[in-house]
Scaffold this active site. Structure first.
Site, PDB file in Angstrom:
ATOM      1  N   TYR A 171      -1.485   0.011  10.372  1.00 55.69           N
ATOM      2  CA  TYR A 171      -1.787  -0.692   9.120  1.00 55.69           C
ATOM      3  C   TYR A 171      -0.591  -0.582   8.166  1.00 55.69           C
ATOM      4  CZ  TYR A 171      -3.561  -1.327   4.406  1.00 55.69           C
ATOM      5  OH  TYR A 171      -3.699  -1.720   3.100  1.00 55.69           O
ATOM      6  N   THR A 212       0.826  -1.212   0.000  1.00 53.99           N
ATOM      7  CA  THR A 212       0.000   0.000   0.000  1.00 53.99           C
ATOM      8  C   THR A 212       0.856   1.256   0.000  1.00 53.99           C
ATOM      9  OG1 THR A 212      -1.454   1.308   1.431  1.00 53.99           O
ATOM     10  CG2 THR A 212      -0.165  -0.375   2.509  1.00 53.99           C
TER      11      THR A 212
END
Ligand code: UDP
Length: 328
Positions: free
Chosen positions: A144, A120
């Protein structure tokens, strides 16, 4: 069992995972989905066999490698809510880190080396330069992003020590639905901008809250690089072939290289739907960067990947068709 090459797809019942299974099956691979159905959907597993299991279950995981002639792994299974990761980092490190390490260990033991990893742009943290290049520093600002960066690094060290061959695909904002309407996005809770705006257009929620109208962007709202899920899926296929053909490991940004503000996304949904979207201005959401735009040139040069959907309205159109269909 079929002679076609088998690929293990963790999280194959999820949003991006299911689109990748469709693309892999279309290219002659057998995508073997492993999913625990915490967030995945049974209706989304249509393109290959299903193993219902959790990556925490090391024995089941090892069993999959003996039950199927797996040649490569595409790893999507993860928790992906940034806000939740800040409140409950244990949950994120347990699933995204520990369970991913279980997977890498099972791969090494089974001598399966190609590893296409769902990473990501959240691994970069606050951008110092836009567009983001892969060599930009990686200082994630939430658990995350940290969990995803950890597995990128583990893959690299496991590559040097054990021969894992990896491609870390750093997604920008995944959006849209299968152009043929077979599968699409369905999160619970839904927090992503495009489906939220569509729900408001369909009067399934009262309004869209715009998180921040005082950014130093062209209209004061945050800018993101929305990349179509079918293009993400095709990038996984390209990365898989690259690794299986002996290509070098590396990280690749997956975005279009274009940014759109929150207000521009809302205007696009209004154009495509012909409906008015009620909005409310809200304060900034903690952890949101003002602008995230990819430089996708490395994926173009090395993987030969170019996003087919370059235009926001075309992306929104596929999402609109999916969310406004009569039957789910
Ligand atoms: N956003 C918003 N209202 C919403 C959901 C999102 O204003 O209800 C904004 C969010 O602050 C971000 C952009 O839309 O700037 C995209 O958010 P999303 O959650 O879709 O993806 P993220 O960029 O956080 O991964």
């Amino acid at each position: 069992m079929s002679n076609q090459p088998h690929v293990l797809v963790t999280g194959g019942a999820g949003y991006i995972g299911s689109h990748a299974c469709k693309t892999l099956a279309g290219a002659g691979f057998v995508p073997v989905t492993i999913d625990n159905f915490v967030y995945g959907h049974r209706w989304a597993v249509k393109y290959g066999p299903l193993v219902e299991a959790d990556l925490a279950d090391k024995n089941r995981l090892r069993g999959v490698f003996s039950d199927y002639p797996i040649e490569a792994v595409v790893h999507f299974a993860a928790y992906t809510y940034v806000g939740e990761s800040v409140e409950n980092p244990r949950k994120y490190f347990q699933n995204n880190v520990t369970n991913s390490l279980n997977l890498l260990e099972a791969m090494i033991d089974a001598n399966v080396m190609p590893f296409v990893y769902s990473s990501t742009c959240a691994t970069y943290g606050d951008p110092e330069t836009i567009p983001l290049v892969e060599d930009h520093s990686q200082n994630p600002v939430n658990p995350y992003g940290e969990s995803k960066r950890f597995i990128e690094r583990a893959a690299r060290w496991f590559g040097e020590a054990y021969g894992i061959r990896w491609a870390a695909l750093r997604y920008f904002n995944a959006a849209g639905a299968d152009p043929e309407g077979e599968i699409g996005e369905s999160h619970d809770p839904e927090t992503h901008l495009i489906p939220v705006v569509i729900e408001a257009a369909l009067e399934n929620r009262p309004h869209v809250a715009i998180f921040g109208t005082d950014y130093s962007t062209r209209d004061g709202t945050a800018v993101r690089d929305y990349v179509h899920v079918a293009d993400l899926a095709s990038a996984h296929l390209s990365a898989l072939k690259h690794l299986m053909d002996g290509g070098a490991s590396g990280a690749f940004n997956l975005g279009t290289g274009r940014g759109h503000s929150v207000r521009e996304v809302i205007a696009s949904v209004e154009r495509i739907s012909g409906l008015k979207v009620p909005v409310r201005d809200k304060g900034r959401r903690p952890g949101d960067a003002p602008e995230l735009i990819a430089d996708p040139s490395r994926a173009a040069e090395i993987l030969g990947w170019r996003p087919h959907f370059q235009d926001l309205d075309r992306i929104v159109e596929t999402a609109w068709r999916w969310h406004s269909r009569e039957e789910k």
